[in-house]
Enzyme design. Structure first.
Site, PDB file in Angstrom:
ATOM      1  CB  CYS A   1     -59.110  36.139  18.514  1.00  0.00           C
ATOM      2  SG  CYS A   1     -60.716  36.496  18.391  1.00  0.00           S
TER       3      CYS A   1
ATOM      4  CG  ASP B   1     -60.867  29.310  20.903  1.00  0.00           C
ATOM      5  OD1 ASP B   1     -61.931  29.952  21.452  1.00  0.00           O
ATOM      6  OD2 ASP B   1     -60.706  28.993  19.802  1.00  0.00           O
TER       7      ASP B   1
ATOM      8  NE  ARG C   1     -59.510  33.585  21.375  1.00  0.00           N
ATOM      9  CZ  ARG C   1     -58.554  32.738  20.907  1.00  0.00           C
ATOM     10  NH1 ARG C   1     -57.594  32.504  21.581  1.00  0.00           N
ATOM     11  NH2 ARG C   1     -58.836  32.236  19.519  1.00  0.00           N
TER      12      ARG C   1
HETATM   13  P1  4NP Z   1     -62.462  33.470  19.025  1.00  0.00           P
HETATM   14  O1  4NP Z   1     -62.937  32.048  19.290  1.00  0.00           O
HETATM   15  O2  4NP Z   1     -61.017  33.241  18.203  1.00  0.00           O
HETATM   16  O3  4NP Z   1     -61.950  33.691  20.419  1.00  0.00           O
HETATM   17  O4  4NP Z   1     -63.212  34.418  18.378  1.00  0.00           O
HETATM   18  C1  4NP Z   1     -63.240  31.087  17.940  1.00  0.00           C
HETATM   19  C2  4NP Z   1     -64.376  31.386  17.378  1.00  0.00           C
HETATM   20  C3  4NP Z   1     -64.590  30.476  16.206  1.00  0.00           C
HETATM   21  C4  4NP Z   1     -63.879  29.712  15.825  1.00  0.00           C
HETATM   22  C5  4NP Z   1     -62.644  29.400  16.623  1.00  0.00           C
HETATM   23  C6  4NP Z   1     -62.472  30.288  17.683  1.00  0.00           C
HETATM   24  N1  4NP Z   1     -64.387  28.671  14.765  1.00  0.00           N
HETATM   25  O5  4NP Z   1     -63.398  28.008  14.572  1.00  0.00           O
HETATM   26  O6  4NP Z   1     -65.353  29.279  13.995  1.00  0.00           O
END
Ligand code: 4NP
Length: 154
Positions: free
Chosen positions: A3, A119, A9
């Site tokens: 992800c 997300d 996720r």
């Molecule tokens: P993930 O969610 O991709 O499901 O881990 C996110 C966590 C952090 C960020 C974006 C999505 N971020 O931009 O820091």
């Protein structure tokens, strides 16, 4: 399991697939990574830990790492949580990118529909419930497809 941040996720997906693989006697190497550097070295998001724990899966020992192009050599299948993540993986991997190895996780249930796992990073604790369910159902479908190929839908 890939992800963006490797804190919301894909850590859930890593934990769920490990849990289900173990339950089914499958000795798979399962890992997760992110395409953004902001959370490298951090444990999963507290809400990801809570929803996983509620479902009997402990993901608190995981650590966020960046996806690297060598992951295409090391792993047979790379599940992406979303389409934008595949774009990032493409940029990171250059000549190692293998479209035959990477697929959307939700394609295991809805092949060809291009569905993302939403997300939940900017959401609240409740937003992690449907995310967990989607990931769990997709991982269960993948295990079923691998262990009973007659049920394979894609
Ligand atoms: P993930 O969610 O991709 O499901 O881990 C996110 C966590 C952090 C960020 C974006 C999505 N971020 O931009 O820091």
């Amino acid at each position: 399991m890939v992800c963006l941040g490797n804190i919301c996720r894909s850590p859930i997906a890593e934990g769920v697939l490990q849990h289900l693989a173990k339950k089914n006697g499958l000795q798979w190497e399962i890992d997760s990574a992110g395409t953004l550097p902001f959370h490298i070295g951090e444990p999963p998001h507290p809400f990801s830990c809570i929803i996983s724990k509620k479902n009997g899966i402990d993901i608190s020992n995981q650590t966020s790492r960046l996806f690297v192009k060598e992951d295409f050599e090391r792993y047979d299948v790379i599940f992406s949580m979303a389409k934008d993540v595949i774009d990032d993986v493409f940029k990171i991997s250059s000549t190692n990118f293998d479209s035959g190895k990477i697929r959307l996780l939700m394609d295991t249930i809805y092949p060809g529909e291009g569905r993302d796992v939403p997300d939940p990073y900017y959401g609240n604790e409740k937003d992690y419930e449907p995310v967990f369910k989607m990931i769990f159902n997709a991982c269960a479908a993948f295990i079923e497809q691998q262990t009973n190929p007659a049920n394979k839908t894609n």
